[in-house]
Design a protein around this motif. Structure first.
Motif: not given
Length: 242
Positions: A138-145
């Motif tokens: 669940x942390x992947x997309x916000x970190x990449x953004x």
């Protein structure tokens, strides 16, 4: 750069829709893990989510939300590769893109990453879910953004001649060319015209001087001839002869 920002806004818009359905996403992972008899290990990679959807998904709702997650990851990965090939950047911006590419790699281990404040995706999970199962995915997309926004910030501070357009050429020469053409034309045309005018003016001046000199000489001869009808030697007053 406007194109990049627009692409990033579209991805963020899709992510906000996905974020509103986080509980549906966690439920889909839970169902597919049960079907795969894979309840011990954490969901630690994009390829793992892909495998759950392809082989262990029995619900259209679960398939839709898992597919939404995979599509957002895919869009981020494409944008990353596009930026890498169209902007030369520097060590900082290139390092940010490398990190994004690593995070979005299908087999990269996501189990240890955690999105921090202001993101609250991990806080919506139970302690067991956050620590042992879904905290990383669940942390992947916000970190990449966040990384992509950081890339934009650093890139906007770079000198313009460092950036390249889509075709790989410098963006500056294309903008300067229309402005430089009149300047080059003026430089190449003005000096000859000025030089010709100067020459013409000099010739006119010389002609006036020559014509004036001839007029004075002619007047002197006419005055002498009118006095005696012919040229005489200058008159000398009477006196002692040397």
């Amino acid at each position: 750069m406007n194109e990049v920002k627009e692409a990033l806004r579209n991805i963020e818009r899709n992510y906000k829709l996905f974020l509103q359905q986080q509980f549906t996403f966690i439920g889909a992972l839970q169902h597919t893990r049960e079907n795969a008899h894979d309840m011990i290990r954490p969901v630690a990679s994009i390829s793992q989510v892909q495998s759950y959807m392809d082989h262990h998904c029995n619900s259209s709702t679960d398939r839709r939300i898992l597919n939404m997650f995979l599509n957002i990851c895919n869009d981020l990965s494409k944008l990353c590769h596009k930026l890498e090939t169209t902007h030369s950047g520097n060590t900082i911006t290139n390092g940010i893109l490398e990190r994004c590419k690593l995070l979005l790699s299908h087999n990269n281990d996501l189990s240890t990453i955690r999105a921090k404040y202001p993101h609250d995706v991990v806080n919506h999970l139970s302690c067991d879910e956050a620590k042992n199962h879904y905290g990383g995915v669940v942390s992947l997309i916000p970190i990449v953004l966040d990384c992509m926004k950081e890339w934009v910030t650093h890139t906007e501070k770079l000198p313009q001649d460092v950036l390249h357009n889509v075709s790989g050429g410098s963006a500056i020469p294309e903008k300067r060319a229309p402005q430089e053409a009149p300047a080059r034309a003026a430089i190449s045309q003005n000096p000859p015209s000025v030089h010709l005018k100067a020459q013409s003016s000099a010739r006119d001046k010389d002609n006036v001087q020559v014509q004036g000199s001839k007029h004075v000489q002619k007047k002197h001869l006419n005055d002498t001839e009118n006095h005696s009808g012919k040229l005489k030697r200058p008159w000398k007053p009477p006196g002692r002869h040397a």
